[in-house]
Write a protein that holds these residues in place. Structure first.
Motif, PDB file in Angstrom:
ATOM      1  N   LEU A 116       1.125  -1.205   0.401  1.00  0.00           N
ATOM      2  CA  LEU A 116       0.068  -0.069  -0.079  1.00  0.00           C
ATOM      3  C   LEU A 116       1.090   1.106  -0.390  1.00  0.00           C
ATOM      4  CD1 LEU A 116      -2.947  -0.882   2.466  1.00  0.00           C
ATOM      5  CD2 LEU A 116      -2.667  -0.752  -0.554  1.00  0.00           C
ATOM      6  N   SER A 117       2.066   0.974   0.736  1.00  0.00           N
ATOM      7  CA  SER A 117       2.907   2.938   0.943  1.00  0.00           C
ATOM      8  C   SER A 117       3.184   2.670  -0.657  1.00  0.00           C
ATOM      9  CB  SER A 117       4.396   1.494   1.239  1.00  0.00           C
ATOM     10  OG  SER A 117       5.074   0.576   0.961  1.00  0.00           O
ATOM     11  N   ALA A 118       3.161   1.722  -1.906  1.00  0.00           N
ATOM     12  CA  ALA A 118       3.348   1.910  -3.206  1.00  0.00           C
ATOM     13  C   ALA A 118       1.972   2.830  -4.019  1.00  0.00           C
ATOM     14  CB  ALA A 118       3.776   0.842  -3.600  1.00  0.00           C
ATOM     15  N   PHE A 119       1.018   3.313  -2.436  1.00  0.00           N
ATOM     16  CA  PHE A 119       0.160   4.007  -3.717  1.00  0.00           C
ATOM     17  C   PHE A 119       0.308   5.577  -3.108  1.00  0.00           C
ATOM     18  CE2 PHE A 119      -1.004  -0.403  -4.521  1.00  0.00           C
ATOM     19  CZ  PHE A 119      -1.001  -0.191  -5.756  1.00  0.00           C
ATOM     20  N   GLN A 120      -0.805   6.728  -3.849  1.00  0.00           N
ATOM     21  CA  GLN A 120      -0.505   8.280  -2.969  1.00  0.00           C
ATOM     22  C   GLN A 120      -1.974   8.198  -3.135  1.00  0.00           C
ATOM     23  OE1 GLN A 120       1.688  10.550  -5.225  1.00  0.00           O
ATOM     24  NE2 GLN A 120      -0.203  11.285  -6.386  1.00  0.00           N
ATOM     25  N   LYS A 121      -2.556   7.764  -3.343  1.00  0.00           N
ATOM     26  CA  LYS A 121      -4.090   7.677  -3.636  1.00  0.00           C
ATOM     27  C   LYS A 121      -5.177   6.387  -3.962  1.00  0.00           C
ATOM     28  CE  LYS A 121      -5.137  11.739  -5.840  1.00  0.00           C
ATOM     29  NZ  LYS A 121      -5.420  12.728  -6.210  1.00  0.00           N
ATOM     30  N   ALA A 122      -6.185   6.306  -2.857  1.00  0.00           N
ATOM     31  CA  ALA A 122      -7.697   5.861  -3.055  1.00  0.00           C
ATOM     32  C   ALA A 122      -8.244   6.500  -3.649  1.00  0.00           C
ATOM     33  CB  ALA A 122      -7.718   4.161  -2.341  1.00  0.00           C
ATOM     34  N   ARG A 123      -9.298   6.069  -4.666  1.00  0.00           N
ATOM     35  CA  ARG A 123     -10.613   6.966  -4.797  1.00  0.00           C
ATOM     36  C   ARG A 123     -11.431   5.696  -5.641  1.00  0.00           C
ATOM     37  NH1 ARG A 123      -9.588  11.542  -8.945  1.00  0.00           N
ATOM     38  NH2 ARG A 123     -11.912  11.808  -9.154  1.00  0.00           N
ATOM     39  N   VAL A 124     -12.358   5.892  -5.061  1.00  0.00           N
ATOM     40  CA  VAL A 124     -13.657   5.470  -6.068  1.00  0.00           C
ATOM     41  C   VAL A 124     -14.311   6.492  -7.124  1.00  0.00           C
ATOM     42  CG1 VAL A 124     -15.662   3.728  -5.677  1.00  0.00           C
ATOM     43  CG2 VAL A 124     -13.613   3.746  -3.558  1.00  0.00           C
ATOM     44  N   ILE A 125     -14.325   5.476  -7.442  1.00  0.00           N
ATOM     45  CA  ILE A 125     -15.393   6.406  -9.602  1.00  0.00           C
ATOM     46  C   ILE A 125     -16.077   5.639  -9.678  1.00  0.00           C
ATOM     47  CG2 ILE A 125     -14.832   7.737 -11.344  1.00  0.00           C
ATOM     48  CD1 ILE A 125     -12.118   8.657 -10.616  1.00  0.00           C
ATOM     49  N   GLY A 126     -17.609   6.003 -10.101  1.00  0.00           N
ATOM     50  CA  GLY A 126     -18.773   4.835  -9.971  1.00  0.00           C
ATOM     51  C   GLY A 126     -18.448   3.547  -9.470  1.00  0.00           C
TER      52      GLY A 126
END
Length: 161
Positions: A116-126
């Motif tokens: 998870l440290s490889a990611f900077q953002k989590a978004r749910v779109i639709g």
């Protein structure tokens, strides 16, 4: 190997939603918005210069840029569907798990564990979960239904930290 929290079969609806949602995500990124602003200014300038100077090729170029720009969302949508189809073809099983440390994915073509440290953002779109890689414009986009609500909350909480 982690135990899957959820396993789904990729459907036509997943493909359709994936294309739509990824296109929506990409069309609203700062880079794309700036690119569209620059192209819009170039179109307007070409049309105005062409109209005031009587230069027909310049007017045609301005209108051509408008047509090309209008095609971009359709091209992005097609590419997004191709990417999902390549990673998890329609009818294939996708198993997932998210812990406080990692995202685990298993499709017929590959098994991956991503910190998870490889990611900077989590978004749910639709109907799509978009995980954007840290320090990059690259992203991972997966059907929301492939994850439990708790798993999505875990991803959001631990990526935002």
């Amino acid at each position: 190997m982690p135990k899957p929290q959820r396993t789904i079969t990729i459907t036509t609806d997943d493909m359709r939603a994936h294309g739509r949602d990824v296109t929506r995500y990409l069309m609203t990124t700062p880079t794309m918005l700036i690119a569209f602003a620059v192209v819009a200014l170039a179109c307007i300038a070409a049309i105005i210069v062409g109209a005031t100077s009587g230069n027909l090729p310049m007017r045609i170029a301005g209108l051509g840029l408008i047509v090309f720009t209008a095609l971009v969302p359709f091209l992005l949508r097609s590419q997004a569907k191709k990417m999902l189809r390549a990673a998890a073809p329609e009818g294939s099983k996708l198993a997932t798990s998210i812990t406080a440390e990692a995202v685990w994915l298993q499709s017929p073509l590959a098994t991956q564990t991503l910190e998870l440290s490889a990611f900077q953002k989590a978004r749910v779109i639709g109907n799509t979960l978009i995980l954007r890689f840290r320090g990059s414009t690259n992203y991972l986009a997966l059907p929301v239904r492939a994850f439990t609500p708790e798993a999505i909350a875990t991803a959001r909480d631990n990526i935002a930290a």
